[in-house]
Write an enzyme that holds these catalytic residues in place. Sequence first.
Site, short mmCIF file in Angstrom:
data_model
loop_
_atom_site.label_atom_id
_atom_site.label_comp_id
_atom_site.label_asym_id
_atom_site.label_seq_id
_atom_site.Cartn_x
_atom_site.Cartn_y
_atom_site.Cartn_z
N ASN A 9 -29.29 21.33 -37.88
CA ASN A 9 -30.74 21.13 -37.96
C ASN A 9 -31.05 19.77 -37.34
OD1 ASN A 9 -33.42 20.82 -38.66
ND2 ASN A 9 -33.04 20.58 -40.86
N LYS A 11 -33.94 18.45 -36.70
CA LYS A 11 -35.18 17.81 -37.16
C LYS A 11 -35.98 17.30 -35.96
CE LYS A 11 -32.76 17.02 -41.42
NZ LYS A 11 -32.64 16.30 -42.66
N HIS A 95 -37.68 24.13 -45.79
CA HIS A 95 -36.83 22.93 -45.89
C HIS A 95 -37.50 21.94 -46.84
CE1 HIS A 95 -34.75 19.24 -44.83
NE2 HIS A 95 -33.78 20.02 -44.36
N GLU A 97 -37.95 18.87 -46.67
CA GLU A 97 -38.85 17.92 -46.02
C GLU A 97 -40.23 18.55 -45.79
OE1 GLU A 97 -36.24 16.93 -42.77
OE2 GLU A 97 -34.93 15.88 -44.16
N GLU A 167 -29.69 23.43 -50.78
CA GLU A 167 -29.73 22.03 -50.36
C GLU A 167 -30.28 21.18 -51.50
OE1 GLU A 167 -29.75 21.47 -45.85
OE2 GLU A 167 -31.81 21.71 -46.45
N GLY A 173 -29.65 13.64 -46.29
CA GLY A 173 -29.81 12.39 -45.55
C GLY A 173 -29.45 11.15 -46.35
N SER A 213 -25.81 16.09 -46.51
CA SER A 213 -24.75 15.13 -46.15
C SER A 213 -23.40 15.79 -45.86
CB SER A 213 -24.63 14.07 -47.26
OG SER A 213 -25.83 13.32 -47.33
#
Length: 255
Positions: A9, A11, A95, A97, A167, A173, A213
């Site tokens: 991904n 991003k 996701h 985010e 996730e 991250g 991660s």
Amino acid sequence: MRTPLIVGNWKMYKTVDEAVHYVKDLCNLVKNINDVNVVIAPTFIALHATAKAVRNNKVKIAAQDLYWKAEGAFTGEISGALIHACGTQYVIIGHSERRAMFAETDTHVRKKVTAALTHSLTPIVCIGETLDQRESGKTFDILDHQIATNLADIKTEQLAQLVIAYEPVWAIGTGKNATPMQAAEAHSHIRSHLASTFGKEAAVQCHIIYGGSVKPKNIQELIAQPDVDGALVGGASLEVQAFFEIISRSRKATV
Ligand code: PGA
């Protein structure tokens, strides 16, 4: 039965030229790896060029989001129909985010999952708990709620076409990945939930991949867990050699 699936991904990184260059390198690197499926999710503007660059190769392309309407006056949005028409086969949905920064709700995710399937895209549906939720013992309740609402419109025969990405939000991250035991426990819980809703036969066909991660140094112990069928990789997918290391270390006897 479930071939490991490794998804990068990207991003909001990489120009179209950088994206094309990378996927060509990746196609070369993975050409002899037949027991892992590889997907790259570039930005919308690089979908067409990367899909063209990987044509007839084993690397496939994913969008990072979609809008649920097929077409219309929706300024700034991209539909599943448009994504599919440019050679894309997968789409990441929900996701964390997008949920945290762009107000995406479980209802939006549910509509997007249906839209993806309607346009022959494989949805990669992201679910996972925040640190607060984990620390207050609510992880399984959160996962149950997300599965129930996000997959509310899915029929049993569609489950095999879905990918679920577990996730944990606190691992994305941050450099803090879930331990193999935490991942194993969550994945097995997700599969049991799927089995109770859709039946065991359908549940064993669904890929459940881990994200948060993932690096070359931790992929092996994560993928070794029986219900971990691959990984959704952010930061470590930006550099082709590191991503290739992750792919190479993801090979396991298929279950
Ligand atoms: P990360 O991102 O690998 O950089 O933690 C994972 C993701 O956001 O899917």
